[in-house]
Design a protein around this motif. Sequence first.
Motif, PDB file in Angstrom:
ATOM      1  N   GLN A  93       0.736  -1.186   0.004  1.00 61.92           N
ATOM      2  CA  GLN A  93      -0.226  -0.068  -0.098  1.00 61.92           C
ATOM      3  C   GLN A  93       0.930   1.323  -0.048  1.00 61.92           C
ATOM      4  O   GLN A  93       0.604   2.161  -0.659  1.00 61.92           O
ATOM      5  CB  GLN A  93      -1.121   0.017   1.226  1.00 61.92           C
ATOM      6  N   HIS A  94       1.952   1.280   0.705  1.00 66.39           N
ATOM      7  CA  HIS A  94       2.904   2.498   0.872  1.00 66.39           C
ATOM      8  C   HIS A  94       3.455   2.663  -0.726  1.00 66.39           C
ATOM      9  O   HIS A  94       3.666   3.874  -0.953  1.00 66.39           O
ATOM     10  CB  HIS A  94       3.816   2.015   1.802  1.00 66.39           C
ATOM     11  N   ALA A  95       3.615   1.574  -1.227  1.00 62.37           N
ATOM     12  CA  ALA A  95       4.196   1.507  -2.464  1.00 62.37           C
ATOM     13  C   ALA A  95       3.426   2.251  -3.388  1.00 62.37           C
ATOM     14  O   ALA A  95       3.902   3.128  -4.366  1.00 62.37           O
ATOM     15  CB  ALA A  95       4.901   0.252  -3.122  1.00 62.37           C
ATOM     16  N   SER A  96       2.224   1.875  -3.503  1.00 62.37           N
ATOM     17  CA  SER A  96       1.243   2.205  -4.626  1.00 62.37           C
ATOM     18  C   SER A  96       0.702   3.465  -4.127  1.00 62.37           C
ATOM     19  O   SER A  96      -0.456   3.767  -4.969  1.00 62.37           O
ATOM     20  CB  SER A  96       0.298   0.894  -4.880  1.00 62.37           C
ATOM     21  N   GLY A  97       0.792   3.996  -2.923  1.00 60.37           N
ATOM     22  CA  GLY A  97      -0.107   5.222  -2.594  1.00 60.37           C
ATOM     23  C   GLY A  97       0.218   6.542  -3.441  1.00 60.37           C
ATOM     24  O   GLY A  97       0.884   6.400  -4.532  1.00 60.37           O
ATOM     25  N   SER A  98      -0.302   7.519  -3.032  1.00 62.23           N
ATOM     26  CA  SER A  98      -0.083   8.814  -3.716  1.00 62.23           C
ATOM     27  C   SER A  98       0.614   9.713  -2.835  1.00 62.23           C
ATOM     28  O   SER A  98       0.373   9.817  -1.710  1.00 62.23           O
ATOM     29  CB  SER A  98      -1.241   9.185  -4.591  1.00 62.23           C
ATOM     30  N   GLY A  99       0.997  10.822  -3.283  1.00 57.72           N
ATOM     31  CA  GLY A  99       1.334  11.968  -2.506  1.00 57.72           C
ATOM     32  C   GLY A  99       2.570  11.742  -1.691  1.00 57.72           C
ATOM     33  O   GLY A  99       3.352  10.830  -2.045  1.00 57.72           O
ATOM     34  N   SER A 100       2.854  12.827  -0.885  1.00 61.02           N
ATOM     35  CA  SER A 100       4.326  13.011  -0.042  1.00 61.02           C
ATOM     36  C   SER A 100       4.179  11.577   0.855  1.00 61.02           C
ATOM     37  O   SER A 100       3.457  11.603   1.770  1.00 61.02           O
ATOM     38  CB  SER A 100       4.388  14.279   0.695  1.00 61.02           C
ATOM     39  N   ARG A 101       5.220  10.687   0.850  1.00 61.23           N
ATOM     40  CA  ARG A 101       5.422   9.411   1.619  1.00 61.23           C
ATOM     41  C   ARG A 101       6.914   8.945   1.406  1.00 61.23           C
ATOM     42  O   ARG A 101       7.615   9.390   0.232  1.00 61.23           O
ATOM     43  CB  ARG A 101       4.387   8.385   1.487  1.00 61.23           C
ATOM     44  N   GLY A 102       7.691   8.669   2.545  1.00 63.80           N
ATOM     45  CA  GLY A 102       9.006   8.142   2.273  1.00 63.80           C
ATOM     46  C   GLY A 102       9.199   7.070   3.469  1.00 63.80           C
ATOM     47  O   GLY A 102       8.385   6.672   4.122  1.00 63.80           O
ATOM     48  N   VAL A 103      10.371   6.651   3.338  1.00 64.83           N
ATOM     49  CA  VAL A 103      10.857   5.580   4.429  1.00 64.83           C
ATOM     50  C   VAL A 103      12.351   5.870   4.425  1.00 64.83           C
ATOM     51  O   VAL A 103      13.127   6.147   3.665  1.00 64.83           O
ATOM     52  CB  VAL A 103      10.684   4.194   3.917  1.00 64.83           C
ATOM     53  N   SER A 104      12.707   5.704   5.888  1.00 65.60           N
ATOM     54  CA  SER A 104      14.250   5.555   6.173  1.00 65.60           C
ATOM     55  C   SER A 104      14.489   4.395   6.481  1.00 65.60           C
ATOM     56  O   SER A 104      13.786   3.562   7.505  1.00 65.60           O
ATOM     57  CB  SER A 104      14.226   6.607   7.584  1.00 65.60           C
ATOM     58  N   ILE A 105      15.489   3.814   5.981  1.00 72.34           N
ATOM     59  CA  ILE A 105      15.879   2.525   6.025  1.00 72.34           C
ATOM     60  C   ILE A 105      17.284   2.465   6.907  1.00 72.34           C
ATOM     61  O   ILE A 105      18.216   2.981   6.362  1.00 72.34           O
ATOM     62  CB  ILE A 105      16.152   1.744   4.753  1.00 72.34           C
ATOM     63  N   SER A 106      17.270   1.592   7.892  1.00 77.23           N
ATOM     64  CA  SER A 106      18.650   1.378   8.532  1.00 77.23           C
ATOM     65  C   SER A 106      19.510   0.575   7.939  1.00 77.23           C
ATOM     66  O   SER A 106      19.244  -0.198   6.913  1.00 77.23           O
ATOM     67  CB  SER A 106      18.443   0.824   9.911  1.00 77.23           C
ATOM     68  N   ALA A 107      20.985   0.614   8.175  1.00 77.08           N
ATOM     69  CA  ALA A 107      22.051   0.032   7.346  1.00 77.08           C
ATOM     70  C   ALA A 107      21.701  -1.375   7.115  1.00 77.08           C
ATOM     71  O   ALA A 107      21.820  -1.913   6.002  1.00 77.08           O
ATOM     72  CB  ALA A 107      23.279   0.238   7.973  1.00 77.08           C
ATOM     73  N   ARG A 108      21.439  -2.186   8.189  1.00 74.09           N
ATOM     74  CA  ARG A 108      21.457  -3.513   7.847  1.00 74.09           C
ATOM     75  C   ARG A 108      19.957  -3.879   7.603  1.00 74.09           C
ATOM     76  O   ARG A 108      19.402  -5.136   7.652  1.00 74.09           O
ATOM     77  CB  ARG A 108      21.878  -4.422   9.082  1.00 74.09           C
ATOM     78  N   GLU A 109      19.139  -2.936   7.447  1.00 75.16           N
ATOM     79  CA  GLU A 109      17.660  -3.363   6.948  1.00 75.16           C
ATOM     80  C   GLU A 109      16.881  -3.907   8.299  1.00 75.16           C
ATOM     81  O   GLU A 109      15.745  -4.431   7.983  1.00 75.16           O
ATOM     82  CB  GLU A 109      17.347  -4.016   5.694  1.00 75.16           C
ATOM     83  N   THR A 110      17.539  -3.562   9.270  1.00 73.82           N
ATOM     84  CA  THR A 110      16.579  -4.210  10.547  1.00 73.82           C
ATOM     85  C   THR A 110      15.374  -3.205  10.948  1.00 73.82           C
ATOM     86  O   THR A 110      14.808  -3.738  11.602  1.00 73.82           O
ATOM     87  CB  THR A 110      17.476  -4.503  11.753  1.00 73.82           C
ATOM     88  N   ARG A 111      15.408  -1.975  10.543  1.00 72.01           N
ATOM     89  CA  ARG A 111      14.615  -0.991  10.994  1.00 72.01           C
ATOM     90  C   ARG A 111      14.119  -0.191   9.814  1.00 72.01           C
ATOM     91  O   ARG A 111      15.195   0.336   9.155  1.00 72.01           O
ATOM     92  CB  ARG A 111      15.200  -0.054  11.992  1.00 72.01           C
ATOM     93  N   SER A 112      12.584  -0.034   9.701  1.00 75.26           N
ATOM     94  CA  SER A 112      12.318   0.912   8.522  1.00 75.26           C
ATOM     95  C   SER A 112      11.291   1.802   9.258  1.00 75.26           C
ATOM     96  O   SER A 112      10.438   1.508  10.041  1.00 75.26           O
ATOM     97  CB  SER A 112      11.917   0.107   7.396  1.00 75.26           C
ATOM     98  N   LEU A 113      11.475   3.044   8.949  1.00 72.82           N
ATOM     99  CA  LEU A 113      10.686   4.287   9.410  1.00 72.82           C
ATOM    100  C   LEU A 113       9.533   4.780   8.346  1.00 72.82           C
ATOM    101  O   LEU A 113      10.172   5.290   7.444  1.00 72.82           O
ATOM    102  CB  LEU A 113      11.149   5.275  10.062  1.00 72.82           C
ATOM    103  N   MET A 114       8.225   4.192   8.161  1.00 72.04           N
ATOM    104  CA  MET A 114       7.528   4.601   6.960  1.00 72.04           C
ATOM    105  C   MET A 114       6.570   5.674   7.188  1.00 72.04           C
ATOM    106  O   MET A 114       5.943   5.803   8.450  1.00 72.04           O
ATOM    107  CB  MET A 114       6.545   3.416   6.563  1.00 72.04           C
ATOM    108  N   ILE A 115       6.860   6.751   6.448  1.00 74.72           N
ATOM    109  CA  ILE A 115       6.050   7.888   6.795  1.00 74.72           C
ATOM    110  C   ILE A 115       4.903   8.049   5.534  1.00 74.72           C
ATOM    111  O   ILE A 115       5.058   7.827   4.398  1.00 74.72           O
ATOM    112  CB  ILE A 115       6.872   9.348   6.423  1.00 74.72           C
TER     113      ILE A 115
END
Lengths: 350, 350
Positions: A93-115
């Motif tokens: 859903q996050h990928a196919s959504g619209s408008g301002s949105r983003g994600v912060s991904i930690s180095a080893r991909e253990t954590r992602s913060l989805m806006i």
Amino acid sequence: MNLDDLTRSTGEWLRGEGPLSDVVVSSRIRLARNLAERPFLTTASESDQTEIYRCLANDVTAASDDDAMFVDLNEADPVDRDFLVERNLISRQHASGSGSRGVSISARETRSLMINEEDHLRIQGLRSGFQLETIWEEVNRADDAISDSLSFAFDSQLGYLTACPTNVGTGIRVSVMLHLPGLRLTKEIERVARAARDMHLAVRGLQGEGTEAVGDLYQLSNQTTLGKTEAEIIDAFSTSIIPRIVEYERAARDTLAKKQPVRLDDKIWRAYGLLSNARRIASGETHTLLSPLRMGIFMGRFSKFDVKRWNELFLFTQPAHLQKVHGVSMGERERAIARADYLRDRLGDD
Amino acid sequence: MNLDDLTRSTGEWLRGEGPLSDVVVSSRIRLARNLAERPFLTTASESDQTEIYRCLANDVTAASDDDAMFVDLNEADPVDRDFLVERNLISRQHASGSGSRGVSISARETRSLMINEEDHLRIQGLRSGFQLETIWEEVNRADDAISDSLSFAFDSQLGYLTACPTNVGTGIRVSVMLHLPGLRLTKEIERVARAARDMHLAVRGLQGEGTEAVGDLYQLSNQTTLGKTEAEIIDAFSTSIIPRIVEYERAARDTLAKKQPVRLDDKIWRAYGLLSNARRIASGETHTLLSPLRMGIFMGRFSKFDVKRWNELFLFTQPAHLQKVHGVSMGERERAIARADYLRDRLGDD
């Protein structure tokens, strides 16, 4: 770090090495959070959404490690967005959504913060094998760090307020991805899925909501987040639910090995024969055929390659990964050929 | 020479080297003959049958080469009888019949003389590829040699008299075994089969009457033997029927190679992947999977092994051959495992 760096590895959650990893592929916890005094995304205007994005992007970046990577999903290429979905770093859903949105991904991909996924912020922790405690510490720490500078919508009676009522309360969702080929072969999978649903768990396919269980991969997650503490919810998974299903699956594999060893090996080796010889192959068929090989590796019945190689095959045969690695956009037919080429290259007698 | 000697080779008809052998697997001619003044087998008593057997066995042996082998089918082991059926040296009906009956087989298996099949005597010539003229010479010579010392039931109006009216006249049946995977893949096979039936030809599977076309192998044979000379019947096959079907099949293969090369290679290599990795496999599936490999060899798209090896795989994976080679009687499940073991052994990277 950028997206192309990710194409060189499989990410922590597909390491295949954590506790109980013969059955538990990966564990995930995510928290749903929304900014106080801002409309939920269900009612927010486009400019509200952009405001929320700007406000959170700063704090999320500040709370992230130095090595973290931030991806503006509104500007990202569709293949890059699908690539992140395949790595379980954002939702479909996050990928196919619209408008301002983003994600912060930690180095080893253990954590992602989805806006601006369904809620303003989703804090996700993801690791291979069964590691809920470790994940919870990391997610909790991120939650604390971000809430230092922001205030989240919170009601003293209800807890955290969320866009969808099912997330109100702790806002926590615990999901565990299980590989259950043994239970499918012994035809016990439906009974186990029913039992899980009776315990108010959701049973889903690889990429969450609305997806089918392909390759014998099932995601089990809690459905209610209200009236229980985070610790209680995690504890139910850790002490009773998951260990019990792992036992069932192991027993099913033992039964097969004892009573139908030829059927089991035939399943494993035919899958290998097809994967290493096909000239075109769809993504779904690839995952279906990879399933008995993962089981075969952990049962010591298949040693043409190890679980590390399996994880690569699993991840890099998915549509967006194939295209990222090739550096070109490809249609379904081209991908089927490129996928078969990739598999033969990786599985060739070396 | 005895039956065990045969297990060391594939017989002339599966050499895969005669004319048009990319499409024509083998050619066969058989003549139906009955002794004058003896009852047909349909009405013969058990002792009549034994009498006929004794009378013919002598003459047949006399007319055979020194290296020929005679098998008393009434005394033969059921596996040995099936073994001869799989080699196309006797018919399924001959194997499963009762009472005194036998067969004389020439050294290279090009000729077999069946006593008390449906008729008192059937003279069969069998060779690889498209070789009707050579076979006809051999069969005709055998017919002459045997009729020197015996008199056959013959009517000046009707010709040779036979147990079944469809064989009355010349008593000849010409059959050609065709491998038509291209026409099946291009979905033209039904049209060709219909055209063949319109020309009064019978279209059957591998082991004749009542058998399904497995592995894209079709047996085409004449249905009437009355009102035409042997030469006319053979000529129709040689100059028009077979060359035309061979052209259709070659055109279908060319079309596939040009328009769907990936589909074609995928078909070929998946078949190879399964055959070389399965842990249990049925006879029918084996023939189905071997089919695209034969085509692949002749099209120069598959070179893991040659047609000689293909013929071995085709013949020795059949139930009775497997048992003969192993020297033990095996049930269907055991055979499926032994067959897969045999295939892996033969297809292993050497």
